[in-house]
Design a protein around this motif. Structure first.
Motif, PDB file in Angstrom:
ATOM      1  N   VAL A 174       0.836  -1.197   0.000  1.00  0.00           N
ATOM      2  CA  VAL A 174       0.000   0.000   0.000  1.00  0.00           C
ATOM      3  C   VAL A 174       0.874   1.251   0.000  1.00  0.00           C
ATOM      4  N   ALA A 175       1.887   1.261   0.839  1.00  0.00           N
ATOM      5  CA  ALA A 175       2.772   2.428   0.919  1.00  0.00           C
ATOM      6  C   ALA A 175       3.438   2.696  -0.433  1.00  0.00           C
ATOM      7  N   SER A 176       3.903   1.650  -1.097  1.00  0.00           N
ATOM      8  CA  SER A 176       4.517   1.811  -2.425  1.00  0.00           C
ATOM      9  C   SER A 176       3.523   2.406  -3.400  1.00  0.00           C
ATOM     10  N   SER A 177       2.295   1.906  -3.359  1.00  0.00           N
ATOM     11  CA  SER A 177       1.273   2.379  -4.287  1.00  0.00           C
ATOM     12  C   SER A 177       0.953   3.850  -4.036  1.00  0.00           C
ATOM     13  N   ILE A 178       0.975   4.247  -2.772  1.00  0.00           N
ATOM     14  CA  ILE A 178       0.688   5.649  -2.440  1.00  0.00           C
ATOM     15  C   ILE A 178       1.823   6.550  -2.934  1.00  0.00           C
ATOM     16  N   ASN A 202      10.860  -2.194   1.524  1.00  0.00           N
ATOM     17  CA  ASN A 202      11.581  -3.231   0.791  1.00  0.00           C
ATOM     18  C   ASN A 202      12.176  -2.612  -0.475  1.00  0.00           C
ATOM     19  N   THR A 203      12.751  -3.428  -1.315  1.00  0.00           N
ATOM     20  CA  THR A 203      13.435  -2.909  -2.499  1.00  0.00           C
ATOM     21  C   THR A 203      12.467  -2.224  -3.456  1.00  0.00           C
ATOM     22  N   ILE A 204      11.298  -2.819  -3.670  1.00  0.00           N
ATOM     23  CA  ILE A 204      10.334  -2.216  -4.593  1.00  0.00           C
ATOM     24  C   ILE A 204       9.914  -0.843  -4.098  1.00  0.00           C
ATOM     25  N   PHE A 205       9.732  -0.709  -2.808  1.00  0.00           N
ATOM     26  CA  PHE A 205       9.347   0.567  -2.214  1.00  0.00           C
ATOM     27  C   PHE A 205      10.388   1.647  -2.530  1.00  0.00           C
ATOM     28  N   TRP A 206      11.650   1.306  -2.329  1.00  0.00           N
ATOM     29  CA  TRP A 206      12.723   2.254  -2.638  1.00  0.00           C
ATOM     30  C   TRP A 206      12.774   2.537  -4.132  1.00  0.00           C
ATOM     31  N   LEU A 231      23.871   2.331   1.823  1.00  0.00           N
ATOM     32  CA  LEU A 231      24.268   2.630   3.199  1.00  0.00           C
ATOM     33  C   LEU A 231      23.422   1.870   4.216  1.00  0.00           C
ATOM     34  N   VAL A 232      22.111   1.761   3.921  1.00  0.00           N
ATOM     35  CA  VAL A 232      21.248   1.050   4.862  1.00  0.00           C
ATOM     36  C   VAL A 232      21.108  -0.419   4.490  1.00  0.00           C
ATOM     37  N   SER A 233      21.967  -0.866   3.570  1.00  0.00           N
ATOM     38  CA  SER A 233      21.999  -2.275   3.162  1.00  0.00           C
ATOM     39  C   SER A 233      20.665  -2.792   2.643  1.00  0.00           C
ATOM     40  N   LYS A 234      19.962  -1.946   1.892  1.00  0.00           N
ATOM     41  CA  LYS A 234      18.737  -2.415   1.241  1.00  0.00           C
ATOM     42  C   LYS A 234      19.177  -3.077  -0.060  1.00  0.00           C
ATOM     43  N   PRO A 235      18.820  -4.340  -0.294  1.00  0.00           N
ATOM     44  CA  PRO A 235      19.273  -5.014  -1.519  1.00  0.00           C
ATOM     45  C   PRO A 235      18.788  -4.286  -2.777  1.00  0.00           C
TER      46      PRO A 235
END
Length: 272
Positions: A174-178, A202-206, A231-235
């Motif tokens: 939901v957050a990604s969609s917003i 997650n990665t898609i969100f970023w 830096l925050v080690s998000k793949p």
RNA sequence: CAGCGGUAAUCA
């Protein structure tokens, strides 16, 4: 049969759709009777591959074993028909199902969104409410996709408010969609604010905000976000790199794009 | 009685 099922299911879950279908064929050649789990895997693999014949066979086998249209099998068959573009068949299955849940409705709603049948999609949402089912995170993602596509920030804000009222906002889908909705509607400030106030990421969100910066021509912000991910080690996945490379190209910086392309491969991500 | 299994968001 359980052994075969776990093989077929494992293949299908991990994107090895051809292998899943091959396994199914082998299983039948061995003379074994498929169970519901076998068929769900086959239908999922067929849907992802657009394998019309295999999926139809799955539907036929389900019928011949009396596995009709309960809400899981029915939804799985509905998913198959809608993914391969046989929307009339999908609608027929939907109308025959007696036990519909959120997933069943979401399947048809997301099909209409894919087909750009916006009015039909929103009508289905209303009917879903009339059937006493509440929107879940997937329904909301479909509605927000409609808003992104039609640049309808008014409806988007309503969906955003709904997600907060109903505690769906913490779900990363939901957050990604917003974020995507605000960005596509040109509201970068709002997109950023939602991004900053989201904790489950997650990665898609970023990638969603990264794409928004690139689309808006804000390459500096995009690169900052890109390095912040590290830096925050998000793949980072192939989409992350594609977006950054495209940003460099749009910025006219071919050398930087080439450099990023080689860095991507150093990071073990093959180009697609 | 419980669990598992069906849908979904980002670039191309």
């Amino acid at each position: 049969v359980v052994t075969w099922n776990s093989m077929i299911f494992g293949y299908a879950q991990n994107g090895y759709n051809e292998e899943a279908i091959d396994m199914f064929v082998e299983m039948r050649l061995e003379g074994l009777e498929p169970s519901d789990v076998t068929l769900l895997s086959l239908l999922s693999a067929s849907a992802n591959l657009g394998a019309v014949e295999e999926g139809k066979q799955g539907h036929g086998v389900a019928l011949s074993f009396g596995l009709g249209l309960d809400r899981i099998m029915g939804s799985s068959i509905l998913n198959f028909y809608s993914k391969v573009g046989l929307i009339d068949e999908a609608e027929l299955v939907f109308s025959k199902m007696l036990d519909k849940d959120e997933v069943t409705w979401n399947l048809l709603i997301s099909s209409y969104v894919r087909l750009q049948q916006i009015d039909k999609a929103l009508d289905m949402c209303r009917s879903m409410r009339l059937a006493n089912l509440k929107f879940d995170s997937v329904t909301l993602a479909s509605i927000l996709a409609v808003c992104s596509h039609s640049r309808n920030v008014m409806l988007g804000k309503e969906a955003h408010a709904y997600s907060i009222r109903n505690n769906l906002y913490p779900e990363v889908v939901v957050a990604s969609s917003i974020v995507d909705m605000y960005a596509k509607c040109g509201r970068m400030g709002d997109a950023r604010q939602v991004f900053d106030s989201t904790t489950n990421t997650n990665t898609i969100f970023w990638n969603t905000l990264l794409t928004a910066y690139v689309e808006a021509g804000h390459i500096g912000e995009a690169l900052r976000l890109f390095y912040q991910m590290q830096l925050v080690s998000k793949p980072q996945d192939v989409t992350t790199w594609n977006v950054v490379i495209m940003g460099c190209m749009r910025n006219g910086d071919v050398d930087e794009a080439k450099y990023m392309f080689s860095k991507m491969q150093c990071a073990g991500i093959p180009p697609n």
